[in-house]
Design an enzyme around this catalytic site. Structure first.
Site, mmCIF file in Angstrom:
data_model
loop_
_atom_site.group_PDB
_atom_site.id
_atom_site.type_symbol
_atom_site.label_atom_id
_atom_site.label_comp_id
_atom_site.label_asym_id
_atom_site.label_seq_id
_atom_site.Cartn_x
_atom_site.Cartn_y
_atom_site.Cartn_z
ATOM 1 C CB CYS A 250 32.419 47.446 42.926
ATOM 2 S SG CYS A 250 30.881 48.110 43.576
ATOM 3 N N GLY A 254 39.547 41.800 40.156
ATOM 4 C CA GLY A 254 40.132 40.931 41.244
ATOM 5 C C GLY A 254 41.171 41.097 42.127
ATOM 6 N N GLY A 255 42.072 42.378 41.692
ATOM 7 C CA GLY A 255 43.459 42.486 42.143
ATOM 8 C C GLY A 255 43.426 42.473 43.769
ATOM 9 C CE LYS A 256 41.490 48.510 45.012
ATOM 10 N NZ LYS A 256 41.148 48.300 43.297
ATOM 11 C CG ASP A 274 32.185 43.663 39.041
ATOM 12 O OD1 ASP A 274 32.827 44.277 39.543
ATOM 13 O OD2 ASP A 274 31.707 43.697 38.143
ATOM 14 C CG ASP A 319 37.736 49.680 44.073
ATOM 15 O OD1 ASP A 319 37.679 51.061 44.084
ATOM 16 O OD2 ASP A 319 38.544 49.401 43.661
ATOM 17 C CB CYS A 372 40.294 54.843 40.922
ATOM 18 S SG CYS A 372 39.003 54.344 39.843
#
Length: 431
Positions: A250, A254-256, A274, A319, A372
């Protein structure tokens, strides 16, 4: 700002309130038609402001209109007008006249809007006092969400609600492959952009006020990314070592994935999965901006047989899809789009992804579960159910100075050290 801006804001809000689209999608569809950046910023401010205060504005409108407004566009224009009068630096006469004008060819609505907004100005003190007596209006949260937050966090829920209704900070993650935080902070200062180091992320900088990304020095070259500090905690928890195979489930946008690659100096085999092809394209764009490499796969995390090559992973970051109640301040449309019944569906989805991901992990491997969300059922309770069902799963302690320690994992509540609401738990596969 013109009546056209207000008409466009009403159209974007219609996309959210009536058609149930995200605000991000609605603005992406509507804003390009405005050539002036100031008009785009004004529309964006209107939409975010109305959605943050939606329950309050709706309460006020119910006391100002003699009967319900059945035309959704006119109802939304009334809310837009009230928001300007309550919370924006717009002269009252301009707010009234331009909002009335935004009704366009619906001439019947113009005297109605004019009467509502002028009536509010006359009765402002009385109406605002009444709005504070109604729980939904006072907290600007739907009753089910306010009640759920109060049940899960009886000592913190009022602060949590207040934080949800504030604009979020803009936080950056400095790319350690290209610069250190102190050096990039100096570049920001030279560019006239105020910022301060984050407390918990050694790569994080929080800006004094948001700026367009193209104003950030070196953004196009990958020197810095926009990412909340709470999200910056994921990659070091994964702790990927050089040469390891790492799965980001997920993963979009793509930041992580990028952060894990940065910390390993690109010396890991990263696979980012994803289910949304358009969002996978965002991952590829971000990788290209930083000139980093990962396999990007469009696939359903619940069905790895459709995309997994059979080689197990040393580390997995999940995530998980969630209610996103930890990022309401960034996405106030969540308060309207989420319903209480969605939580059961999300719990089932999270459990299905966890169950499908676990066999992909090597014995001795690490899985980081993140959301989150600030809802316990999606976090602590989800971990409890998973651990009970898997004898080969052991929870590892989270050595951290952030968040609230729970029976399983740690919970960051929205606003802690300026962060978004986030949950983390760390699992090791035994045997």
């Amino acid at each position: 700002m013109t009546a056209k801006s207000r008409t466009l804001a009403a159209a974007a809000l219609h996309d959210v309130v009536v058609d149930r689209h995200s605000l991000t999608r609605a603005l992406g569809k509507r804003l390009p038609s405005l050539p002036d950046a100031r008009d785009r910023a004004f529309v964006q401010s209107l939409c975010y402001g109305v959605l943050r205060a939606f329950e309050t504005l709706d309460f006020l409108l119910g006391r100002l209109a003699t009967k319900p407004i059945r035309d959704p566009e006119i109802r939304l224009l009334a809310l837009i007008g009230l928001h300007q009068l309550r919370s924006m630096n717009v002269k009252p006469h301009a707010a009234v006249s331009e909002t009335v004008e935004a009704a366009g060819r619906k001439s019947w609505a113009k005297p109605l809007l004019n009467a509502i907004l002028r009536n509010y100005l006359r009765r402002k003190e009385e109406l605002e006092s009444r709005a504070l007596q109604d729980p939904e209006s006072r907290d600007a949260h739907p009753a089910w969400l306010r009640d759920r937050l109060a049940a899960d966090w009886p000592e913190q829920w009022e602060t949590l609600v207040q934080q949800n209704n504030l604009p979020p900070p803009m936080t950056l993650r400095v790319n350690p492959l290209m610069n250190d935080r102190a050096g990039y902070l100096a570049r920001l200062t030279e560019a006239g952009i105020a910022a301060r180091p984050c407390r918990h992320s050694p790569w994080g900088l929080t800006l004094g006020s948001p700026v367009p990304v193209d104003a950030l020095p070196g953004f196009a070259e990958g020197r810095v990314s926009v990412q909340d500090e709470a999200a910056q905690l994921a990659a070091p928890l994964v702790g990927a070592e050089p040469g390891e195979r790492v799965l980001d489930l997920c993963a979009a946008p793509g930041g992580k994935t990028l952060h894990m690659l940065e910390l390993s100096r690109g010396d890991i085999e990263a696979v980012a999965v994803d289910s949304d092809a358009e969002r996978c394209a965002r991952i590829r764009e971000n990788l290209e901006r930083e000139r980093l490499s990962a396999a990007v796969v469009t696939g359903d995390a619940r069905s790895p047989e459709s995309w997994w090559d059979g080689r197990p992973f040393d580390r997995i970051l999940l995530d998980a899809p969630c209610s996103a109640t930890g990022v309401i301040r960034r996405h106030p449309d969540i308060k309207l789009l989420r319903q209480a019944v969605d939580l059961d569906t999300l719990n089932e989805l999270q459990a299905a992804i966890l169950t499908a991901a676990w066999p992909l992990l090597k014995p001795g491997g690490i899985l980081v579960y993140a959301t989150c969300s600030v809802i316990r059922a999606e976090n602590e309770a989800q971990m409890s159910r998973f651990l009970e069902a898997h004898d080969d799963a052991a929870e590892l302690p989270l050595p951290a100075a952030w968040g609230i320690p729970l029976r399983h994992g740690r919970q960051i509540l929205t606003g802690e050290s300026g962060m978004d609401g986030f949950y983390y738990a760390l699992l090791r596969k035994t045997g």
